[in-house]
Scaffold this motif. Structure first.
Motif, PDB file in Angstrom:
ATOM      1  N   ALA A  70      28.384 -11.179  18.385  1.00 31.26           N
ATOM      2  CA  ALA A  70      29.633 -11.171  17.315  1.00 31.26           C
ATOM      3  C   ALA A  70      29.397 -11.030  16.032  1.00 31.26           C
ATOM      4  O   ALA A  70      30.057 -10.194  15.350  1.00 31.26           O
ATOM      5  CB  ALA A  70      30.375 -12.643  17.504  1.00 31.26           C
ATOM      6  N   GLY A  71      28.178 -11.577  15.462  1.00 34.26           N
ATOM      7  CA  GLY A  71      27.894 -11.567  13.952  1.00 34.26           C
ATOM      8  C   GLY A  71      26.374 -11.279  13.793  1.00 34.26           C
ATOM      9  O   GLY A  71      26.020 -11.662  12.468  1.00 34.26           O
ATOM     10  N   ASP A  72      25.548 -11.327  14.481  1.00 30.63           N
ATOM     11  CA  ASP A  72      24.103 -11.534  14.378  1.00 30.63           C
ATOM     12  C   ASP A  72      23.775 -10.437  13.600  1.00 30.63           C
ATOM     13  O   ASP A  72      23.741  -9.242  13.975  1.00 30.63           O
ATOM     14  CB  ASP A  72      23.388 -11.484  15.955  1.00 30.63           C
ATOM     15  CG  ASP A  72      22.035 -12.021  15.577  1.00 30.63           C
ATOM     16  OD1 ASP A  72      21.251 -11.474  14.650  1.00 30.63           O
ATOM     17  OD2 ASP A  72      21.444 -12.428  16.501  1.00 30.63           O
ATOM     18  N   THR A  73      23.211 -10.690  12.298  1.00 32.55           N
ATOM     19  CA  THR A  73      22.855  -9.531  11.379  1.00 32.55           C
ATOM     20  C   THR A  73      21.382  -8.876  11.806  1.00 32.55           C
ATOM     21  O   THR A  73      21.094  -7.962  11.370  1.00 32.55           O
ATOM     22  CB  THR A  73      22.552 -10.128  10.015  1.00 32.55           C
ATOM     23  OG1 THR A  73      21.730 -11.081   9.983  1.00 32.55           O
ATOM     24  CG2 THR A  73      23.810 -10.653   9.445  1.00 32.55           C
ATOM     25  N   ARG A  74      20.898  -9.378  12.907  1.00 30.43           N
ATOM     26  CA  ARG A  74      19.869  -8.467  13.500  1.00 30.43           C
ATOM     27  C   ARG A  74      20.237  -7.487  14.208  1.00 30.43           C
ATOM     28  O   ARG A  74      19.343  -6.487  14.409  1.00 30.43           O
ATOM     29  CB  ARG A  74      18.690  -9.574  14.344  1.00 30.43           C
ATOM     30  CG  ARG A  74      17.803 -10.661  13.383  1.00 30.43           C
ATOM     31  CD  ARG A  74      17.333 -11.523  14.464  1.00 30.43           C
ATOM     32  NE  ARG A  74      18.330 -12.357  15.251  1.00 30.43           N
ATOM     33  CZ  ARG A  74      18.002 -13.018  16.457  1.00 30.43           C
ATOM     34  NH1 ARG A  74      16.615 -13.149  16.467  1.00 30.43           N
ATOM     35  NH2 ARG A  74      18.969 -13.748  17.105  1.00 30.43           N
ATOM     36  N   LEU A  75      21.671  -7.365  14.651  1.00 25.92           N
ATOM     37  CA  LEU A  75      22.144  -6.401  15.464  1.00 25.92           C
ATOM     38  C   LEU A  75      22.769  -5.399  14.414  1.00 25.92           C
ATOM     39  O   LEU A  75      23.906  -5.756  13.626  1.00 25.92           O
ATOM     40  CB  LEU A  75      23.026  -6.843  16.170  1.00 25.92           C
ATOM     41  CG  LEU A  75      22.640  -7.010  17.824  1.00 25.92           C
ATOM     42  CD1 LEU A  75      21.676  -8.141  17.847  1.00 25.92           C
ATOM     43  CD2 LEU A  75      23.614  -7.260  18.721  1.00 25.92           C
ATOM     44  N   ASP A  76      22.252  -4.019  14.238  1.00 27.72           N
ATOM     45  CA  ASP A  76      23.088  -3.116  13.615  1.00 27.72           C
ATOM     46  C   ASP A  76      24.525  -2.931  13.882  1.00 27.72           C
ATOM     47  O   ASP A  76      25.535  -2.364  13.183  1.00 27.72           O
ATOM     48  CB  ASP A  76      22.292  -1.636  13.545  1.00 27.72           C
ATOM     49  CG  ASP A  76      20.795  -1.851  13.192  1.00 27.72           C
ATOM     50  OD1 ASP A  76      20.581  -2.641  12.227  1.00 27.72           O
ATOM     51  OD2 ASP A  76      20.057  -1.115  13.720  1.00 27.72           O
ATOM     52  N   THR A  77      24.669  -3.179  15.418  1.00 26.38           N
ATOM     53  CA  THR A  77      26.043  -2.750  16.024  1.00 26.38           C
ATOM     54  C   THR A  77      26.617  -4.141  16.366  1.00 26.38           C
ATOM     55  O   THR A  77      27.047  -4.258  17.490  1.00 26.38           O
ATOM     56  CB  THR A  77      25.931  -1.797  17.054  1.00 26.38           C
ATOM     57  OG1 THR A  77      24.596  -2.204  17.925  1.00 26.38           O
ATOM     58  CG2 THR A  77      25.559  -0.355  16.543  1.00 26.38           C
ATOM     59  N   ASN A  78      26.489  -5.253  15.850  1.00 33.42           N
ATOM     60  CA  ASN A  78      27.318  -6.504  15.980  1.00 33.42           C
ATOM     61  C   ASN A  78      28.792  -5.881  15.936  1.00 33.42           C
ATOM     62  O   ASN A  78      29.140  -5.137  15.303  1.00 33.42           O
ATOM     63  CB  ASN A  78      26.917  -7.663  15.271  1.00 33.42           C
ATOM     64  CG  ASN A  78      27.133  -7.764  13.852  1.00 33.42           C
ATOM     65  OD1 ASN A  78      28.288  -7.281  13.308  1.00 33.42           O
ATOM     66  ND2 ASN A  78      26.155  -8.226  12.908  1.00 33.42           N
ATOM     67  N   HIS A  79      29.480  -6.845  16.513  1.00 35.12           N
ATOM     68  CA  HIS A  79      30.993  -6.802  16.404  1.00 35.12           C
ATOM     69  C   HIS A  79      31.667  -6.681  15.223  1.00 35.12           C
ATOM     70  O   HIS A  79      32.502  -5.795  14.863  1.00 35.12           O
ATOM     71  CB  HIS A  79      31.778  -7.792  17.015  1.00 35.12           C
ATOM     72  CG  HIS A  79      33.317  -7.768  17.550  1.00 35.12           C
ATOM     73  ND1 HIS A  79      33.921  -8.645  17.081  1.00 35.12           N
ATOM     74  CD2 HIS A  79      33.894  -6.578  18.209  1.00 35.12           C
ATOM     75  CE1 HIS A  79      35.397  -8.119  17.424  1.00 35.12           C
ATOM     76  NE2 HIS A  79      35.137  -7.230  18.203  1.00 35.12           N
TER      77      HIS A  79
ATOM     78  N   LEU B 163      33.848  -3.019  10.829  1.00 39.46           N
ATOM     79  CA  LEU B 163      33.892  -2.866   9.308  1.00 39.46           C
ATOM     80  C   LEU B 163      33.735  -1.334   9.464  1.00 39.46           C
ATOM     81  O   LEU B 163      34.169  -0.825   8.532  1.00 39.46           O
ATOM     82  CB  LEU B 163      32.734  -3.671   8.782  1.00 39.46           C
ATOM     83  CG  LEU B 163      32.477  -3.448   7.160  1.00 39.46           C
ATOM     84  CD1 LEU B 163      33.538  -3.990   6.488  1.00 39.46           C
ATOM     85  CD2 LEU B 163      31.411  -4.262   6.762  1.00 39.46           C
ATOM     86  N   GLY B 164      32.852  -0.810  10.103  1.00 36.92           N
ATOM     87  CA  GLY B 164      32.691   0.623   9.998  1.00 36.92           C
ATOM     88  C   GLY B 164      33.652   1.261  10.665  1.00 36.92           C
ATOM     89  O   GLY B 164      33.633   2.725  10.745  1.00 36.92           O
ATOM     90  N   GLN B 165      34.694   0.794  11.312  1.00 39.97           N
ATOM     91  CA  GLN B 165      35.897   1.500  11.960  1.00 39.97           C
ATOM     92  C   GLN B 165      35.355   2.390  13.226  1.00 39.97           C
ATOM     93  O   GLN B 165      35.634   3.415  13.375  1.00 39.97           O
ATOM     94  CB  GLN B 165      36.804   2.232  10.897  1.00 39.97           C
ATOM     95  CG  GLN B 165      37.344   1.700  10.026  1.00 39.97           C
ATOM     96  CD  GLN B 165      38.140   2.466   9.056  1.00 39.97           C
ATOM     97  OE1 GLN B 165      38.973   3.513   9.629  1.00 39.97           O
ATOM     98  NE2 GLN B 165      37.999   2.406   7.611  1.00 39.97           N
TER      99      GLN B 165
END
Length: 308
Positions: free
Chosen positions: A23-32, A37-39
């Motif tokens: 969902a929001g783990d900042t270790r993931l570049d592609t979190n939800h 945010l990047g559309q």
């Protein structure tokens, strides 16, 4: 502007990082949150197994990553599993399509039944190798003169029968040329132009032309070593421009390689910054061309795939 991204390695992180949270783990570049945010309208999630893992354990790791796709990615509200290309046109504005791909077939050994099981899980794109040699072919880091193996031809026949897209991004040069005439559907999901950055993971002009002549597309990758020295957003757009001049902008797309890369371009550190690339593309291409690069080209491509 909405984006279709043909490659990320979030599943590897979801199965190797402790307490990883899609969902929001900042270790993931592609979190939800970052995809929103990047559309990012559609994200391809690669199953990647490190070839250093003992062969007998590799298929189990594939299963673990597929399980992570279901338990992390698809359990997140608004994420939709794309198992039929027609679904790309049916996504609601708040939804993000999630597609499985297989980055290299090393984990199947020489067992087609394992590949069938992986395809049955919904995988839509398959690369025969990662950078190494396996039972199918030779990867990008191998001697460029070594090509496709007999088992690789068997695999291609199965993939063609199932209308699976064959991804050539990680093949070495001879394997690329061997695969090209055999593949029904073909694409380079995350590669750049070797004319601008001489790296074995990039495609030569001759390869790019042949790929497109066989109905394929090339999706540019955001990894600085594949872009060039002191890589910037502008340098990445140079690759897009070179490829567009070579084969036409309608055959180009995007494949970030987020979560599989350890360095990033300034302003393109994760999926949440993807619109910075869109802005850089708009400076050199028309709105219609940018729409094509970001999503429409791939949608047109899979319409042909679906109707074969």
């Amino acid at each position: 502007m909405k984006i279709i991204d043909l490659h990320c390695d979030a599943l590897l992180k979801l199965t190797t990082l402790e307490t990883a949270n899609f969902a929001g783990d900042t270790r993931l570049d592609t979190n939800h949150k970052r995809l929103q945010l990047g559309q990012i309208e559609v994200q391809v999630f690669a199953i990647f197994i490190n070839p250093k893992i003992p062969q007998q354990q590799q298929f189990l790791e594939v299963v673990r990553q597929i399980e992570a796709f279901h338990s992390h990615v698809l359990q997140t509200e608004g994420m939709v599993h794309i198992t039929d290309w027609a679904q790309l046109e049916q996504l609601a504005p708040h939804e993000i399509g999630a597609i499985l791909s297989l980055e290299g077939c090393g984990a199947i050994g020489e067992d087609l039944t394992k590949l069938i099981a992986i395809l049955d899980a919904g995988v839509k794109l398959v690369g025969l190798t990662w950078n190494e040699e396996n039972a199918l072919a030779h990867g990008a880091e191998q001697d460029a003169s070594l090509g496709l193996k007999p088992f690789g031809k068997e695999v291609i026949q199965l993939l063609n029968k199932r209308d699976i897209i064959i991804d050539v991004s990680h093949l070495n040069e001879q394997s690329f040329w061997d695969v090209l005439p055999l593949a029904k559907h073909i694409i380079a999901s995350h590669s750049n132009a070797r004319a601008l950055c001489d790296h074995p993971r990039n495609l030569t002009d001759a390869q790019v032309k042949a790929l497109v002549q066989h109905g394929g597309h090339i999706h540019v990758v955001y990894y600085p070593p594949f872009i060039g020295k002191d890589a910037t957003l502008e340098h990445l757009v140079n690759h897009v421009e070179h490829l567009a001049n070579l084969v036409g902008v309608e055959h180009i797309g995007l494949g970030s390689d987020f979560d599989g890369i350890d360095v990033t371009v300034d302003g393109l550190a994760h999926a949440g910054e993807a619109q910075n690339l869109v802005a850089a593309l708009r400076a050199r291409f028309s709105e219609e061309e940018v729409l094509g690069i970001t999503s429409h080209n791939f949608k047109r491509y899979v319409k042909k795939t679906a109707t074969h």
